[in-house]
Design an enzyme around this catalytic site. Structure first.
Site, PDB file in Angstrom:
ATOM      1  N   GLU A 176       0.840  -1.206   0.000  1.00 35.18           N
ATOM      2  CA  GLU A 176       0.000   0.000   0.000  1.00 35.18           C
ATOM      3  C   GLU A 176       0.874   1.255   0.000  1.00 35.18           C
ATOM      4  O   GLU A 176       2.090   1.199   0.176  1.00 35.18           O
ATOM      5  CB  GLU A 176      -0.904   0.040   1.253  1.00 35.18           C
ATOM      6  CG  GLU A 176      -2.266  -0.600   1.059  1.00 35.18           C
ATOM      7  CD  GLU A 176      -3.215   0.255   0.231  1.00 35.18           C
ATOM      8  OE1 GLU A 176      -2.781   1.295  -0.318  1.00 35.18           O
ATOM      9  OE2 GLU A 176      -4.389  -0.127   0.122  1.00 35.18           O
ATOM     10  N   ARG A 179      -5.298   1.655  13.079  1.00 35.39           N
ATOM     11  CA  ARG A 179      -4.028   1.982  12.425  1.00 35.39           C
ATOM     12  C   ARG A 179      -4.295   2.987  11.315  1.00 35.39           C
ATOM     13  O   ARG A 179      -5.446   3.220  10.923  1.00 35.39           O
ATOM     14  CB  ARG A 179      -3.377   0.728  11.843  1.00 35.39           C
ATOM     15  CG  ARG A 179      -4.205   0.038  10.739  1.00 35.39           C
ATOM     16  CD  ARG A 179      -3.374  -0.993  10.006  1.00 35.39           C
ATOM     17  NE  ARG A 179      -4.105  -1.768   9.001  1.00 35.39           N
ATOM     18  CZ  ARG A 179      -4.344  -1.381   7.758  1.00 35.39           C
ATOM     19  NH1 ARG A 179      -3.979  -0.162   7.348  1.00 35.39           N
ATOM     20  NH2 ARG A 179      -4.980  -2.170   6.904  1.00 35.39           N
ATOM     21  N   ASN A 238      -4.269   4.288   7.426  1.00 38.44           N
ATOM     22  CA  ASN A 238      -4.491   3.650   6.131  1.00 38.44           C
ATOM     23  C   ASN A 238      -4.226   4.690   5.055  1.00 38.44           C
ATOM     24  O   ASN A 238      -3.265   5.451   5.147  1.00 38.44           O
ATOM     25  CB  ASN A 238      -5.899   3.042   6.036  1.00 38.44           C
ATOM     26  CG  ASN A 238      -5.990   1.951   4.967  1.00 38.44           C
ATOM     27  OD1 ASN A 238      -5.133   1.070   4.908  1.00 38.44           O
ATOM     28  ND2 ASN A 238      -7.004   2.011   4.121  1.00 38.44           N
ATOM     29  N   ASN A 287     -10.107   5.181   2.227  1.00 37.35           N
ATOM     30  CA  ASN A 287      -9.367   4.949   0.988  1.00 37.35           C
ATOM     31  C   ASN A 287      -9.594   6.065  -0.018  1.00 37.35           C
ATOM     32  O   ASN A 287     -10.434   6.952   0.183  1.00 37.35           O
ATOM     33  CB  ASN A 287      -9.774   3.611   0.352  1.00 37.35           C
ATOM     34  CG  ASN A 287      -8.741   2.526   0.601  1.00 37.35           C
ATOM     35  OD1 ASN A 287      -7.540   2.766   0.528  1.00 37.35           O
ATOM     36  ND2 ASN A 287      -9.210   1.323   0.899  1.00 37.35           N
ATOM     37  N   ASP A 345     -10.304   1.160  -4.095  1.00 31.92           N
ATOM     38  CA  ASP A 345      -9.180   1.256  -3.161  1.00 31.92           C
ATOM     39  C   ASP A 345      -8.470   2.587  -3.402  1.00 31.92           C
ATOM     40  O   ASP A 345      -9.119   3.607  -3.554  1.00 31.92           O
ATOM     41  CB  ASP A 345      -8.260   0.028  -3.317  1.00 31.92           C
ATOM     42  CG  ASP A 345      -7.467  -0.288  -2.049  1.00 31.92           C
ATOM     43  OD1 ASP A 345      -7.036   0.656  -1.355  1.00 31.92           O
ATOM     44  OD2 ASP A 345      -7.266  -1.469  -1.748  1.00 31.92           O
TER      45      ASP A 345
END
Length: 292
Positions: A17, A100, A102, A147, A198
């Protein structure tokens, strides 16, 4: 491979990512989030390094030639490029071990939009934050998987999604601060299409390039939301694109094998590798982040 897609790095990430290209060094940086790794590879040189971070991290921005800002599970850390040393700069949900960082990206003015999510994708556990010159604000809460954070080149439009909703959102932005200047509206309704929205980037023409997790594709959308083209990918779970190269005219795309059992991985042998797409793209370099 067809469609001008080739392997950029055969290092297999469980959850690749957050790719980001540094034009001053010609290096692409990206993450294997769950394994706490930062990967670095020269686009022309091919030299690759793997940095163990010791914590989950998902996005990187350039402060200056000596320092980077990294979004991690405890907040924003300054990374010393020469030594790799991390120093916590701004805690984000540091007291919440269930979440967390992203998807995150820098607005043209230097503000950083930082997404969070539950480590187990717990419903509504995440948020999207705005960080600018040391100030932190929560923009959107009750997000499950943050996202597709990206911006138009002039800074007047921001995009984002909560992946499970299937809706890619668009919101007007103040170009001077990177703060939302209105209510979000649906830009692309992806609910009836294969896969999930995404990571995304926006080129100089206002075209949004989106990695379709579970859809084996990268899709390009015009500024009005019309689908312009679809590039087939050799992996099921492409995760995020970035513009790379001296002219920012190529796309790098990360991928993941996360969530696949041994049988599924055998059917998707390149899952977790990072790819280059050679299609005509009028890309641009990431802005530097302003921390003070």
């Amino acid at each position: 491979m067809d469609n001008g897609v080739s392997v950029f790095s055969d290092h297999i990430c469980q959850l690749g990512e957050g790719p980001s290209y540094d034009p001053t060094t010609d290096n692409l940086f990206w993450f294997d989030i769950v394994n706490g790794l930062l990967l670095e590879k020269g686009v022309a040189s091919g030299a690759q390094k793997i940095h163990a971070l010791g914590l989950m991290a998902s996005a990187i921005a350039i402060i200056d030639d000596q320092r980077q800002l990294i979004a991690t599970e405890t907040g924003l850390h300054i990374r010393d490029v020469a030594t790799g040393r991390l120093t916590l700069h701004t805690p984000i949900e540091a007291d919440n071990p269930l979440t967390r960082s992203n998807d995150s990206r820098v607005h043209p003015c230097g503000a950083f939009w930082v997404g969070t999510m539950g480590k187990g994708e717990e419903k509504g556990a995440g948020s999207i934050y705005w960080f600018f010159k040391g100030e932190l604000r929560r923009l959107y809460s009750d997000i499950t998987v943050s996202n597709s954070i990206c911006f138009s080149e002039d800074g007047t439009v921001a995009y984002y999604t909560d992946t499970g909703t299937g809706l890619l959102m668009r919101v007007a932005c103040d170009p001077a601060t990177g703060l939302p200047a209105g209510e979000p509206k649906v830009f692309v309704d992806h609910r009836s299409a294969k896969g999930y929205v995404d990571g995304s980037v926006v080129d100089r023409d206002g075209v949004l390039w989106n990695a379709v997790w579970g859809g084996k594709a990268v899709k390009a959308y015009a500024p009005d939301g019309t689908l312009l083209r679809e590039v087939s990918m050799p992996v099921t779970q492409p995760s995020c694109p970035a513009f790379v190269g001296a002219k920012a005219d190529r796309l790098a795309v990360t991928s993941a094998w996360k969530g696949k059992d041994d049988k599924q991985r055998k059917l998707d042998p390149q899952a977790g590798m990072t790819f280059l797409i050679d299609v005509p793209v009028n890309g641009r370099f990431e802005p530097r982040v302003l921390i003070a």
